[in-house]
Scaffold this active site. Structure first.
Site, mmCIF file in Angstrom:
data_model
loop_
_atom_site.group_PDB
_atom_site.id
_atom_site.type_symbol
_atom_site.label_atom_id
_atom_site.label_comp_id
_atom_site.label_asym_id
_atom_site.label_seq_id
_atom_site.Cartn_x
_atom_site.Cartn_y
_atom_site.Cartn_z
ATOM 1 C CD GLU A 1 -15.170 -16.940 13.921
ATOM 2 O OE1 GLU A 1 -15.224 -18.139 14.265
ATOM 3 O OE2 GLU A 1 -14.351 -16.135 14.382
HETATM 4 N N1 CAA Z 1 -13.186 -30.669 11.913
HETATM 5 C C1 CAA Z 1 -12.385 -31.566 11.294
HETATM 6 N N2 CAA Z 1 -12.569 -31.935 9.996
HETATM 7 C C2 CAA Z 1 -13.597 -31.384 9.344
HETATM 8 C C3 CAA Z 1 -14.476 -30.454 9.938
HETATM 9 C C4 CAA Z 1 -14.235 -30.103 11.286
HETATM 10 N N3 CAA Z 1 -15.015 -29.228 11.923
HETATM 11 N N4 CAA Z 1 -15.402 -30.077 9.029
HETATM 12 C C5 CAA Z 1 -15.133 -30.741 7.909
HETATM 13 N N5 CAA Z 1 -14.043 -31.537 8.090
HETATM 14 C C6 CAA Z 1 -13.449 -32.479 7.132
HETATM 15 C C7 CAA Z 1 -14.510 -33.495 6.701
HETATM 16 O O1 CAA Z 1 -14.559 -34.587 7.585
HETATM 17 C C8 CAA Z 1 -14.015 -33.902 5.325
HETATM 18 O O2 CAA Z 1 -12.912 -34.782 5.483
HETATM 19 P P1 CAA Z 1 -12.579 -35.929 4.398
HETATM 20 O O3 CAA Z 1 -12.261 -35.245 3.119
HETATM 21 O O4 CAA Z 1 -11.425 -36.644 4.995
HETATM 22 O O5 CAA Z 1 -13.830 -36.770 4.275
HETATM 23 C C9 CAA Z 1 -13.420 -32.593 4.788
HETATM 24 O O6 CAA Z 1 -13.123 -31.791 5.935
HETATM 25 C C10 CAA Z 1 -14.373 -31.851 3.866
HETATM 26 O O7 CAA Z 1 -15.552 -31.573 4.596
HETATM 27 P P2 CAA Z 1 -16.914 -31.119 3.917
HETATM 28 O O8 CAA Z 1 -17.251 -32.081 2.808
HETATM 29 O O9 CAA Z 1 -17.916 -30.925 4.992
HETATM 30 O O10 CAA Z 1 -16.485 -29.723 3.239
HETATM 31 P P3 CAA Z 1 -17.325 -28.684 2.419
HETATM 32 O O11 CAA Z 1 -16.494 -28.209 1.293
HETATM 33 O O12 CAA Z 1 -18.707 -29.188 2.152
HETATM 34 O O13 CAA Z 1 -17.392 -27.411 3.426
HETATM 35 C C11 CAA Z 1 -18.293 -26.109 5.225
HETATM 36 C C12 CAA Z 1 -17.902 -27.500 4.693
HETATM 37 C C13 CAA Z 1 -18.777 -26.377 6.648
HETATM 38 C C14 CAA Z 1 -19.403 -25.459 4.445
HETATM 39 C C15 CAA Z 1 -17.047 -25.191 5.271
HETATM 40 O O14 CAA Z 1 -16.626 -24.848 3.984
HETATM 41 C C16 CAA Z 1 -17.294 -23.921 6.086
HETATM 42 O O15 CAA Z 1 -17.144 -23.940 7.300
HETATM 43 N N6 CAA Z 1 -17.657 -22.763 5.443
HETATM 44 C C17 CAA Z 1 -17.833 -21.515 6.146
HETATM 45 C C18 CAA Z 1 -16.551 -20.737 6.190
HETATM 46 C C19 CAA Z 1 -16.412 -19.864 7.406
HETATM 47 O O16 CAA Z 1 -16.994 -20.119 8.444
HETATM 48 N N7 CAA Z 1 -15.573 -18.845 7.291
HETATM 49 C C20 CAA Z 1 -15.268 -18.030 8.397
HETATM 50 C C21 CAA Z 1 -14.057 -17.197 8.116
HETATM 51 S S1 CAA Z 1 -13.384 -16.476 9.580
HETATM 52 C C22 CAA Z 1 -14.373 -15.185 9.994
HETATM 53 O O17 CAA Z 1 -15.443 -15.012 9.499
HETATM 54 C C23 CAA Z 1 -13.748 -14.273 11.018
HETATM 55 C C24 CAA Z 1 -14.532 -13.647 12.034
HETATM 56 O O18 CAA Z 1 -15.656 -13.982 12.294
HETATM 57 C C25 CAA Z 1 -13.921 -12.661 12.877
HETATM 58 P P1 FAD Z 2 -21.353 -16.309 0.312
HETATM 59 O O1 FAD Z 2 -20.585 -17.489 0.661
HETATM 60 O O2 FAD Z 2 -21.204 -15.757 -1.081
HETATM 61 O O3 FAD Z 2 -22.822 -16.404 0.728
HETATM 62 C C1 FAD Z 2 -23.847 -15.541 0.232
HETATM 63 C C2 FAD Z 2 -25.195 -16.043 0.767
HETATM 64 O O4 FAD Z 2 -25.438 -17.381 0.264
HETATM 65 C C3 FAD Z 2 -25.240 -16.160 2.292
HETATM 66 O O5 FAD Z 2 -26.509 -15.823 2.778
HETATM 67 C C4 FAD Z 2 -24.966 -17.637 2.538
HETATM 68 O O6 FAD Z 2 -25.503 -18.109 3.759
HETATM 69 C C5 FAD Z 2 -25.682 -18.276 1.337
HETATM 70 N N1 FAD Z 2 -25.122 -19.600 1.041
HETATM 71 C C6 FAD Z 2 -23.895 -19.902 0.528
HETATM 72 N N2 FAD Z 2 -23.738 -21.222 0.444
HETATM 73 C C7 FAD Z 2 -24.870 -21.793 0.918
HETATM 74 C C8 FAD Z 2 -25.321 -23.132 1.096
HETATM 75 N N3 FAD Z 2 -24.555 -24.172 0.770
HETATM 76 N N4 FAD Z 2 -26.554 -23.339 1.616
HETATM 77 C C9 FAD Z 2 -27.356 -22.280 1.945
HETATM 78 N N5 FAD Z 2 -26.977 -21.004 1.815
HETATM 79 C C10 FAD Z 2 -25.753 -20.748 1.303
HETATM 80 N N6 FAD Z 2 -13.027 -14.166 6.853
HETATM 81 C C11 FAD Z 2 -11.790 -14.543 7.239
HETATM 82 O O7 FAD Z 2 -11.211 -15.456 6.687
HETATM 83 N N7 FAD Z 2 -11.176 -13.926 8.288
HETATM 84 C C12 FAD Z 2 -11.745 -12.909 8.956
HETATM 85 O O8 FAD Z 2 -11.150 -12.394 9.911
HETATM 86 C C13 FAD Z 2 -13.040 -12.466 8.547
HETATM 87 N N8 FAD Z 2 -13.633 -11.411 9.174
HETATM 88 C C14 FAD Z 2 -14.777 -10.883 8.631
HETATM 89 C C15 FAD Z 2 -15.262 -9.668 9.106
HETATM 90 C C16 FAD Z 2 -16.368 -9.079 8.501
HETATM 91 C C17 FAD Z 2 -16.860 -7.767 8.993
HETATM 92 C C18 FAD Z 2 -17.026 -9.731 7.422
HETATM 93 C C19 FAD Z 2 -18.225 -9.111 6.729
HETATM 94 C C20 FAD Z 2 -16.570 -10.943 6.979
HETATM 95 C C21 FAD Z 2 -15.431 -11.536 7.563
HETATM 96 N N9 FAD Z 2 -14.894 -12.722 7.069
HETATM 97 C C22 FAD Z 2 -13.656 -13.138 7.467
HETATM 98 C C23 FAD Z 2 -15.552 -13.404 5.961
HETATM 99 C C24 FAD Z 2 -16.822 -14.147 6.363
HETATM 100 O O9 FAD Z 2 -16.508 -15.305 7.049
HETATM 101 C C25 FAD Z 2 -17.623 -14.421 5.088
HETATM 102 O O10 FAD Z 2 -18.166 -13.179 4.673
HETATM 103 C C26 FAD Z 2 -18.698 -15.442 5.309
HETATM 104 O O11 FAD Z 2 -18.153 -16.708 5.583
HETATM 105 C C27 FAD Z 2 -19.645 -15.545 4.096
HETATM 106 O O12 FAD Z 2 -18.947 -15.622 2.887
HETATM 107 P P2 FAD Z 2 -19.356 -14.648 1.666
HETATM 108 O O13 FAD Z 2 -19.403 -13.270 2.222
HETATM 109 O O14 FAD Z 2 -18.474 -14.908 0.520
HETATM 110 O O15 FAD Z 2 -20.842 -15.061 1.304
#
Ligand code: CAA
Ligand code: FAD
Length: 380
Positions: free
Chosen positions: A363
């Site tokens: 997340e």
């Molecule tokens: N709510 C509404 N809008 C949002 C927003 C939010 N929280 N965050 C960004 N936006 C909007 C911005 O306002 C912007 O809008 P405009 O284009 O209209 O200006 C647009 O989205 C783009 O925003 P950013 O420039 O901030 O986008 P970015 O490409 O720099 O990415 C980021 C931002 C926060 C790094 C995002 O890519 C991110 O959250 N990355 C992490 C991904 C992640 O958390 N993955 C989790 C997968 S699920 C998982 O892991 C499952 C589990 O735990 C069980």
């Molecule tokens: P990367 O994005 O390749 O990152 C590698 C390293 O670089 C990290 O330390 C990161 O912090 C660092 N890094 C990257 N960008 C930056 C930056 N801009 N500034 C500083 N540091 C940076 N995803 C889903 O969609 N749904 C799910 O249900 C889900 N469940 C998951 C369950 C497990 C067990 C795992 C391991 C992952 C899951 N994920 C899921 C994916 C998870 O959200 C990603 O693994 C996570 O967001 C990181 O992405 P990545 O692994 O590609 O690492």
């Protein structure tokens, strides 16, 4: 300001604590060892109404709130972090976007089935080349008549393979970058949708994590969630709340490890007295307890903000950041307090330590939480 939980929250905590103790804890170590997901546990959670805690009764929920939800995730994670994340992904990641962005028909069909626990949910955002950098995703959706044709793959999907309903993100207009991403509801069994590799993991081993593969997968147009191009916003808004579910998971893991460490330190005698009475150990326990309490307060605050329709994105990212780091530190310290026994599978603290690590990664990694928080600070 009132820090007292309501009767309803206390009742839900008591119910989930009992359930966790009787139905989840007894098999937690074995499921971890065997990397086995137990659908029966999910079904029992459904019977208690846990699968639909925050949703209104008209959609099959029990009409409670996000605070009750994080309390449930915390209590489950105290004994089994895999069960905690099963519920967290189901509610925060699969059900929430349908509740917020779904049409009435989508809510009646999909949200209801998720809320009642008839179906299990998952969230497909991450890809092999797009983890932190969500907008670089490549999975493509092309409109063809009454269907979108989806090609590509998602990785790391929690509840993958076991889930029945998947909220999946794909690019509909590549030239529009993040504004060209859309969200879809995809059912298990849709032709062209299959489950790929199941990951072998360090922790949360009884929570399945798999690849999702889409090969000319035809998804009915009605399964577009929100508007075309709204997917990135939906994904981000979903994560705003989802991160607090992970904070709750982290608080639960940390509390579980702390409880075990206190019990052990009271009973383990070295140098003629319980190690808890050795100041070096007692002070460590005090620091652990203080950090867990602070993490819990941040988590409950974020949940309270969301339940009261106040901005909660920054609070949720802070809670996840702090609680994830707390879980990691507290579990390492718990293993230390157990000495050599802590390093074995005779006690649960090694499992808690392995499970804690994921709360710093998924997340959004801790680095991404800092990015989210700092961007919000500079916007304020
Ligand atoms: N709510 C509404 N809008 C949002 C927003 C939010 N929280 N965050 C960004 N936006 C909007 C911005 O306002 C912007 O809008 P405009 O284009 O209209 O200006 C647009 O989205 C783009 O925003 P950013 O420039 O901030 O986008 P970015 O490409 O720099 O990415 C980021 C931002 C926060 C790094 C995002 O890519 C991110 O959250 N990355 C992490 C991904 C992640 O958390 N993955 C989790 C997968 S699920 C998982 O892991 C499952 C589990 O735990 C069980
Ligand atoms: P990367 O994005 O390749 O990152 C590698 C390293 O670089 C990290 O330390 C990161 O912090 C660092 N890094 C990257 N960008 C930056 C930056 N801009 N500034 C500083 N540091 C940076 N995803 C889903 O969609 N749904 C799910 O249900 C889900 N469940 C998951 C369950 C497990 C067990 C795992 C391991 C992952 C899951 N994920 C899921 C994916 C998870 O959200 C990603 O693994 C996570 O967001 C990181 O992405 P990545 O692994 O590609 O690492």
């Amino acid at each position: 300001m009132n820090f007292q939980l309501t009767e309803e929250h206390e009742m839900i905590r008591k119910m989930v604590r009992e359930f966790a103790k009787n139905e989840v804890a007894p098999t937690a170590a074995e499921r971890d060892e065997e990397e086995r997901f137990d659908r029966e546990i999910f079904e029992k959670m459904a019977e208690l109404g846990l699968t639909g805690i925050p949703w209104p009764e008209e959609y099959g929920g029990i009409g409670s709130d996000y605070l009750a939800y994080v309390i449930a995730v915390e209590e489950l994670s105290k004994v089994c972090a895999s069960t905690g994340v099963t519920l967290s992904a189901h509610i925060s990641l699969a059900s929430w976007p349908i509740y917020k962005f779904g049409t009435e028909e989508q809510k009646q069909t999909y949200l209801r089935a998720l809320a009642t626990g008839e179906k299990l949910g998952a969230y497909g955002l991450s890809e092999p080349g797009a983890g932190s950098d969500v907008s670089s995703m490549k999975t493509r959706a092309v409109l063809d008549g009454d269907h979108y044709v989806i090609n590509g793959s998602k990785v790391w999907i929690t509840n993958g393979g076991e889930a029945d309903i998947y909220v999946v993100f794909a690019v509909t207009s590549p030239e529009k970058k993040h504004k060209g991403i859309s969200a879809f509801i995809i059912e298990k069994g849709t032709p062209g949708f299959s489950i790929g590799k199941k990951e072998k993991k360090l922790g949360i081993r009884s929570s399945p994590t798999t690849e999702l593969i889409f090969e000319d997968c035809r998804v009915p147009k009605e399964n577009l969630l929100g508007q075309e191009g709204e997917g990135f916003k939906i994904a981000m808004m979903t994560l705003d709340g989802g991160r607090n579910g992970i904070a709750a998971q982290a608080v639960g893991i940390a509390q579980g490890a702390l409880d075990a460490a206190v019990e052990y330190a009271k009973g383990r005698v070295q140098f003629g007295k319980p190690i808890a009475e050795q100041q070096g150990v007692g002070f460590k326990l005090a620091d652990m307890a203080t950090a867990v309490e602070a993490a819990r307060l941040l988590t409950y605050q974020a949940a309270w903000l969301e339940s009261n329709n106040l901005p909660y994105g920054k609070a949720s990212a802070m809670a996840k950041l702090f609680a994830g780091d707390t879980a990691m530190k507290v579990t390492v310290d718990a293993v230390q307090i157990f000495g050599g026994y802590g390093y074995t599978k005779d006690y649960p603290v090694e499992r808690f330590m392995r499970d804690a690590k994921i709360t710093q990664i998924y997340e959004g990694t801790q680095e991404i939480q800092r990015l989210v928080i700092s961007r919000m600070l500079t916007k304020e």
